[in-house]
Every structure is written in C-alpha cells, then in structure tokens.
Design a protein around this motif. Sequence first.
Motif, mmCIF file in Angstrom:
data_model
loop_
_atom_site.group_PDB
_atom_site.id
_atom_site.type_symbol
_atom_site.label_atom_id
_atom_site.label_comp_id
_atom_site.label_asym_id
_atom_site.label_seq_id
_atom_site.Cartn_x
_atom_site.Cartn_y
_atom_site.Cartn_z
ATOM 1 N N VAL A 24 0.812 -1.206 0.000
ATOM 2 C CA VAL A 24 0.000 0.000 0.000
ATOM 3 C C VAL A 24 0.853 1.266 0.000
ATOM 4 O O VAL A 24 0.427 2.317 -0.484
ATOM 5 C CB VAL A 24 -0.967 -0.011 1.220
ATOM 6 C CG1 VAL A 24 -0.205 0.108 2.528
ATOM 7 C CG2 VAL A 24 -2.005 1.100 1.097
ATOM 8 N N SER A 25 2.059 1.179 0.492
ATOM 9 C CA SER A 25 2.935 2.359 0.514
ATOM 10 C C SER A 25 3.343 2.798 -0.884
ATOM 11 O O SER A 25 3.809 3.923 -1.078
ATOM 12 C CB SER A 25 4.179 2.075 1.362
ATOM 13 O OG SER A 25 4.919 0.988 0.797
ATOM 14 N N VAL A 68 -1.791 6.817 -1.581
ATOM 15 C CA VAL A 68 -2.915 6.141 -0.940
ATOM 16 C C VAL A 68 -2.605 5.788 0.511
ATOM 17 O O VAL A 68 -3.368 6.102 1.430
ATOM 18 C CB VAL A 68 -3.316 4.865 -1.728
ATOM 19 C CG1 VAL A 68 -4.348 4.056 -0.941
ATOM 20 C CG2 VAL A 68 -3.868 5.253 -3.087
ATOM 21 N N GLY A 69 -1.478 5.118 0.748
ATOM 22 C CA GLY A 69 -1.149 4.632 2.080
ATOM 23 C C GLY A 69 -1.059 5.728 3.132
ATOM 24 O O GLY A 69 -0.202 6.618 3.034
ATOM 25 N N GLY A 70 -1.929 5.702 4.124
ATOM 26 C CA GLY A 70 -1.928 6.668 5.208
ATOM 27 C C GLY A 70 -2.290 8.082 4.810
ATOM 28 O O GLY A 70 -2.136 9.017 5.603
ATOM 29 N N ASN A 71 -2.796 8.262 3.583
ATOM 30 C CA ASN A 71 -3.053 9.616 3.088
ATOM 31 C C ASN A 71 -4.519 9.867 2.753
ATOM 32 O O ASN A 71 -4.886 10.974 2.387
ATOM 33 C CB ASN A 71 -2.178 9.886 1.849
ATOM 34 C CG ASN A 71 -2.199 11.347 1.442
ATOM 35 O OD1 ASN A 71 -2.146 12.251 2.290
ATOM 36 N ND2 ASN A 71 -2.284 11.590 0.147
ATOM 37 N N LEU A 80 -9.958 0.119 -4.561
ATOM 38 C CA LEU A 80 -9.376 1.062 -3.605
ATOM 39 C C LEU A 80 -9.452 0.509 -2.182
ATOM 40 O O LEU A 80 -8.494 0.624 -1.395
ATOM 41 C CB LEU A 80 -10.104 2.402 -3.704
ATOM 42 C CG LEU A 80 -9.638 3.505 -2.734
ATOM 43 C CD1 LEU A 80 -8.154 3.811 -2.946
ATOM 44 C CD2 LEU A 80 -10.485 4.764 -2.901
ATOM 45 N N LYS A 81 -10.579 -0.108 -1.840
ATOM 46 C CA LYS A 81 -10.742 -0.668 -0.495
ATOM 47 C C LYS A 81 -9.714 -1.757 -0.213
ATOM 48 O O LYS A 81 -9.083 -1.777 0.867
ATOM 49 C CB LYS A 81 -12.163 -1.232 -0.354
ATOM 50 C CG LYS A 81 -12.452 -1.824 1.024
ATOM 51 C CD LYS A 81 -13.877 -2.352 1.095
ATOM 52 C CE LYS A 81 -14.173 -2.957 2.460
ATOM 53 N NZ LYS A 81 -15.560 -3.479 2.541
ATOM 54 N N LEU A 82 -9.511 -2.661 -1.175
ATOM 55 C CA LEU A 82 -8.519 -3.723 -0.994
ATOM 56 C C LEU A 82 -7.119 -3.147 -0.903
ATOM 57 O O LEU A 82 -6.274 -3.653 -0.144
ATOM 58 C CB LEU A 82 -8.614 -4.723 -2.160
ATOM 59 C CG LEU A 82 -9.885 -5.577 -2.210
ATOM 60 C CD1 LEU A 82 -9.922 -6.389 -3.502
ATOM 61 C CD2 LEU A 82 -9.958 -6.502 -1.000
ATOM 62 N N GLY A 83 -6.864 -2.076 -1.660
ATOM 63 C CA GLY A 83 -5.549 -1.433 -1.605
ATOM 64 C C GLY A 83 -5.279 -0.804 -0.252
ATOM 65 O O GLY A 83 -4.200 -0.964 0.322
ATOM 66 N N GLN A 110 -6.596 -1.655 2.548
ATOM 67 C CA GLN A 110 -6.457 -2.743 3.521
ATOM 68 C C GLN A 110 -5.187 -3.563 3.296
ATOM 69 O O GLN A 110 -4.895 -4.472 4.072
ATOM 70 C CB GLN A 110 -7.684 -3.660 3.447
ATOM 71 C CG GLN A 110 -8.981 -2.994 3.885
ATOM 72 C CD GLN A 110 -10.200 -3.876 3.651
ATOM 73 O OE1 GLN A 110 -10.125 -4.879 2.944
ATOM 74 N NE2 GLN A 110 -11.317 -3.494 4.245
ATOM 75 N N ASN A 111 -4.452 -3.225 2.231
ATOM 76 C CA ASN A 111 -3.188 -3.907 1.901
ATOM 77 C C ASN A 111 -3.403 -5.413 1.693
ATOM 78 O O ASN A 111 -2.603 -6.247 2.126
ATOM 79 C CB ASN A 111 -2.153 -3.680 3.005
ATOM 80 C CG ASN A 111 -0.729 -3.781 2.463
ATOM 81 O OD1 ASN A 111 -0.499 -3.762 1.261
ATOM 82 N ND2 ASN A 111 0.240 -3.911 3.368
ATOM 83 N N LYS A 112 -4.522 -5.760 0.991
ATOM 84 C CA LYS A 112 -4.871 -7.161 0.760
ATOM 85 C C LYS A 112 -4.651 -7.548 -0.709
ATOM 86 O O LYS A 112 -5.194 -6.919 -1.615
ATOM 87 C CB LYS A 112 -6.343 -7.410 1.113
ATOM 88 C CG LYS A 112 -6.639 -7.362 2.602
ATOM 89 C CD LYS A 112 -8.106 -7.704 2.831
ATOM 90 C CE LYS A 112 -8.443 -7.723 4.310
ATOM 91 N NZ LYS A 112 -9.876 -8.051 4.551
ATOM 92 N N ASP A 113 -3.857 -8.563 -0.917
ATOM 93 C CA ASP A 113 -3.665 -9.144 -2.259
ATOM 94 C C ASP A 113 -3.376 -8.087 -3.322
ATOM 95 O O ASP A 113 -3.922 -8.141 -4.433
ATOM 96 C CB ASP A 113 -4.885 -9.968 -2.672
ATOM 97 C CG ASP A 113 -5.146 -11.129 -1.735
ATOM 98 O OD1 ASP A 113 -4.169 -11.724 -1.259
ATOM 99 O OD2 ASP A 113 -6.338 -11.421 -1.482
#
Length: 412
Positions: free
Chosen positions: A42-43, A62-65, A106-109, A111-114
């Motif tokens: 996600v980072s 995206v990550g943390g933003n 976007l939701k999966l991203g 959540q850092n999933k797959d």
Amino acid sequence: MRINCEVQVCNRKLPSLNMNNKKNTARSSLGIGRLPGSKADVSNLFIHLCTSQNKQGNKYKVGGNIEAVFTKFASEGKFTIRFKEPAHDLCVKADPVLAKTFLQTLKLGIQNKDIDKLHLSTLAPVKQSQVEKPKTKLVITCKKDYPITTAFPYTLETLRINDVDLTRVENRIMKLKRLQILDLSHNIIQVLPVTMNEMHSLAELHLAHNKIKGISHQVFTGKVSKTLRLLDLSNNHMEYLPHTLGHLVSLVTLRLDNNFLKKLPISLGKLTSLKFFSASNNKLVELPASVFHLKMENIDVFGNPFTSQLGIVTNNMPKGVPNLREIASAYCVKRGLRPTAADIPATLVEYLQSWLKCLCGRICYESHILTCISLNLKLVSPALTIGNAFETSTPALATLCSQKCFDKFTKR
C-alpha cells in the motif's frame, strides 16, 4: 485499474484565503496503480488523475493519506475521495458499475490485501481518447465510414446509418445499452433479428426505405415493448404485422405508409399511448375496429381500397357460460394483473396476452362475434385523412362480446 469519469477537484485550504475552492468539473481518467517494479504494498499505491489539459496527471499517495471516502451515492456512480496531503477532495461521477469496481479495488488497496493480484494501472500518461467527452451521437452516410474492424462507442445514444446498403442489423448494434434512437432507413435490410427485443433503452426505431416483408412476433416483446415510442416502417415491402404489435405500450407514433399491408392486427387497439398513425398507400381492405378505444391526434389512411363488405365474418359465441380460463384471464386484464412465466405456465401467459376488447369495453377471448362494421374515425381522431374531404368512415373488423352488442353496433 482506470476508469473514465468526470472529476471536480476541491482544495480545502482555499476558503481560508477567501478564494474559491472548486475547479470546474473536467472529463478525466482516474486510475489506481503503482510504478513498474515497485513492491506490491500500500505504501507504493497512488491514485492517478489525468485530464485533457494534464495528460501526465497528478498522483495522490494512498497509504496513510486518505482521510475519508464518501460513498453514500455510489449506486448512482458518485463518490468523493478526501486526501490529507494535498488537502484535496476528488468529487467523482462515473458509470455506476465502473464506480463500484473502482471503490472495491481502492478498499482492498487501503487494507493492503492481495495487492499483487489487483488489476492496477502503471501510472503512465493517458492518451487524448481516454479523456475526451464520450461520444453519444454517430451519423454514417457513406460506406467507407462504416466501422468494420472497430466497435461502435458503447456510450452512443443516437446512431444513424443511412444509404450504406446495410443488409442486416448487427449484434454489436443491439448491444449498445444506452442507445435511444436507431435510424437504419434507406438501406436494404430484409429481416429484423429477434434479439432486438432486448435493447434496453430504445425509444425510436427508423426503418423506412428498406426491404422488410414481415417481422417476427418476438421482436415486439421483451424490454423494447416498454421503451419504444416511435416506429417507422414506411416504404418497405411489408405484407403483415404480428399481433404482438399491441405489446408496444409506450408507442406514440406509428408509420406504415407505402407498403403492401392488407390487414392490420386487431391488437392495434391496445396501443393506448398512440397519437399519430399513418398507413397511407397500402392495400388495406378494412381497419381493426379496436382503434375505437384510442384517442389519437392524427390518422392518415389515404390511398387504401377499403373493400370489405359489412356483415358477420365468424360467430364464436358459446351457448353457455364462458369457460373458467376465459373468465379468470379477463379478470386479470381488467385488474391490471400481469403474471409472468415465473408465476404461471408460459402457455397461459401467451393466452392471457391474447385478449380482445369489445366495442362496449368488455374483455373477451374465444367467446366473441367477429363482424365488419362501418366505423366513424372522427370518433377516434379530429385530424383525419381517408379519401375525399367528406369521407370519415371505413370498414372495420370488430370484436363483439354478445348478440346485444352486435345489434347495437351494426345498426349504427
């Protein structure tokens, strides 16, 4: 993952500076992706916004933003993404299906999933075609302009293909879900495919000046029966029309001029929305008396022989009470009940739709008298063209429910 949409960018810091924080909505390409070779994490995810003025695009981490994603109107294709840095809100309007897919990715991203399994963009600059306003109208009047190897734009609402010697209605045309106006006049089409009945949004169908002889009864069923408002079949080789013509409950305009029609289906009287009807220069020997139940604004039946003799054609009146199937079906029609094949057997659905209406208004099926009467069309429409200026009546094939109605309407 990349979608074409409309985006309005709002800078949340500008109001504190007494400045307008909204830009105009722009046709955009909005993507979710990562740079080639970067770790599937996600980072390394970015939302990439490109417009026709900025094809390189702006990247939002995206990550943390992401502070919030507003999805209250996602079912309508509308959602807003709020970023922390920069303090921008992206207000997005897209196709509802594409919007749903984008938000799921976007939701999966987040959540850092797959992430390695997601269909992500490479964050490359977009082409001009990706940010152009979607094409809603296409007119083709020359053979060399007819697309053979390329698809029709899926966003088309109006398609006109004239004078190109088109011999059939292609399946890719019928798959245009947004198409409202289809004009294929001045071609050499002979047959309409049954699958036309599944066109989702079709409101106008122009088929004048072709070589159509007849139409399958299935064409006027399905989804198109609810949406079609104009049907132009003039200047063809039409010899008959199916009884399912009466299924076109929204039809306002019907043009049948210059064909070879001898009779029209009795179901014509079921077109309760019909206002403009023309069938001039055919071979009509009579009209269906069911038009008596309509209130039209204009009727043109000039140039037809109207040679039918007045009198009984068939007498199907039973001596006893009508059977239970007929009584139950008439009750359903009267109450506006429309059971489908999921409720009752398909054969009963077809029977239910085959109702006829007596001139008195009563619903009947096999129990009726079929007779030819003289019908004054001035009772149907104030604007009328039959023959000479003083002519207002034509022979009409009437469905009468009883001997009482026969005596009443044949003496008029």
